[in-house]
Design a protein around this motif. Structure first.
Motif, PDB file in Angstrom:
ATOM      1  N   HIS A  55       0.834  -1.206   0.000  1.00 40.51           N
ATOM      2  CA  HIS A  55       0.000   0.000   0.000  1.00 40.51           C
ATOM      3  C   HIS A  55       0.869   1.257   0.000  1.00 40.51           C
ATOM      4  O   HIS A  55       0.624   2.190  -0.775  1.00 40.51           O
ATOM      5  CB  HIS A  55      -0.943  -0.018   1.206  1.00 40.51           C
ATOM      6  N   ARG A  92      -2.938  -0.795 -19.114  1.00 38.33           N
ATOM      7  CA  ARG A  92      -3.165   0.164 -18.027  1.00 38.33           C
ATOM      8  C   ARG A  92      -2.049   1.199 -17.987  1.00 38.33           C
ATOM      9  O   ARG A  92      -2.290   2.381 -17.782  1.00 38.33           O
ATOM     10  CB  ARG A  92      -3.199  -0.547 -16.670  1.00 38.33           C
ATOM     11  N   ALA A 123      -4.718   7.022 -10.075  1.00 41.54           N
ATOM     12  CA  ALA A 123      -5.497   5.829  -9.721  1.00 41.54           C
ATOM     13  C   ALA A 123      -4.978   4.605 -10.456  1.00 41.54           C
ATOM     14  O   ALA A 123      -4.840   3.522  -9.874  1.00 41.54           O
ATOM     15  CB  ALA A 123      -6.972   6.054 -10.039  1.00 41.54           C
ATOM     16  N   TYR A 178      -1.578   3.575  -8.949  1.00 37.60           N
ATOM     17  CA  TYR A 178      -1.775   2.869  -7.685  1.00 37.60           C
ATOM     18  C   TYR A 178      -2.255   1.437  -7.962  1.00 37.60           C
ATOM     19  O   TYR A 178      -1.713   0.467  -7.441  1.00 37.60           O
ATOM     20  CB  TYR A 178      -2.798   3.606  -6.814  1.00 37.60           C
ATOM     21  N   ALA A 179      -3.276   1.317  -8.805  1.00 32.51           N
ATOM     22  CA  ALA A 179      -3.872   0.006  -9.087  1.00 32.51           C
ATOM     23  C   ALA A 179      -2.880  -0.942  -9.766  1.00 32.51           C
ATOM     24  O   ALA A 179      -2.850  -2.132  -9.462  1.00 32.51           O
ATOM     25  CB  ALA A 179      -5.116   0.176  -9.954  1.00 32.51           C
ATOM     26  N   THR A 180      -2.065  -0.407 -10.649  1.00 32.44           N
ATOM     27  CA  THR A 180      -1.098  -1.246 -11.359  1.00 32.44           C
ATOM     28  C   THR A 180      -0.068  -1.829 -10.401  1.00 32.44           C
ATOM     29  O   THR A 180       0.183  -3.034 -10.398  1.00 32.44           O
ATOM     30  CB  THR A 180      -0.398  -0.427 -12.461  1.00 32.44           C
ATOM     31  N   ARG A 223      -0.300  -2.073  -7.200  1.00 35.81           N
ATOM     32  CA  ARG A 223      -1.018  -2.913  -6.247  1.00 35.81           C
ATOM     33  C   ARG A 223      -1.311  -4.291  -6.865  1.00 35.81           C
ATOM     34  O   ARG A 223      -1.143  -5.320  -6.221  1.00 35.81           O
ATOM     35  CB  ARG A 223      -2.319  -2.196  -5.848  1.00 35.81           C
ATOM     36  N   TYR A 224      -1.745  -4.302  -8.123  1.00 36.57           N
ATOM     37  CA  TYR A 224      -2.051  -5.556  -8.819  1.00 36.57           C
ATOM     38  C   TYR A 224      -0.809  -6.449  -8.923  1.00 36.57           C
ATOM     39  O   TYR A 224      -0.864  -7.637  -8.603  1.00 36.57           O
ATOM     40  CB  TYR A 224      -2.603  -5.257 -10.223  1.00 36.57           C
TER      41      TYR A 224
END
Length: 154
Positions: free
Chosen positions: A13, A99, A119, A122-124, A126-127
């Protein structure tokens, strides 16, 4: 195992927030460089939480190491137990290439584009981190590995 997952998610995170911040800066290629640098440090840290860093695997007895190598092959991870290089990180990033391309384009749209880019950044990250963590968990379970004691801060 739950404690290792929790520590890894907390670390993931924090790194993903840094990636999101870098994604908002409209300098071509900066976010890719930051993502690669973050992942090349993050993935070994996650591996280490599960006793799967290259150094930890070198310390296992040969029989246990062979079980781990078979489990890694079964899971199909190219990142567990290896020295994480930029090339390996880029190979992993290709799985989310669309992405990343969208993130590059979005950040040039004022304000809303930067928010979308952050966003996606962050999501990439995190994934990719979550995927690596799932692979580590499966390897530990397959190889019936004992997790190392958590590193103490001091």
């Amino acid at each position: 195992m739950a404690a290792a997952v929790q520590r890894s998610r907390r670390l993931l995170h924090r790194r993903a927030l840094v990636a999101a911040a870098a994604s908002t800066v409209p300098v071509p290629g900066l976010d890719w460089a930051v993502d690669a640098a973050l992942l090349s440090r993050l993935l070994p840290q996650i591996s280490s939480e599960f006793g799967l860093s290259a150094q930890q695997l070198d310390q296992l007895d040969p029989e246990k190491r062979e079980k781990v190598q078979k489990a890694v092959a079964l899971v199909g991870s190219v990142l567990i137990g290896k020295l994480i290089t930029q090339e390996l990180v880029l190979r992993a990033a290709r799985t989310v290439g669309v992405r990343l391309t969208t993130k590059q384009l979005a950040k040039y749209v004022p304000i809303a584009g930067q928010a979308v880019s952050a966003a996606i950044g962050y999501a990439t990250l995190r994934y990719l981190g979550e995927q690596h963590m799932r692979d580590c968990i499966r390897v530990v379970q397959e190889a019936q590995l004992q997790l190392p004691a958590p590193a103490t801060k001091g």
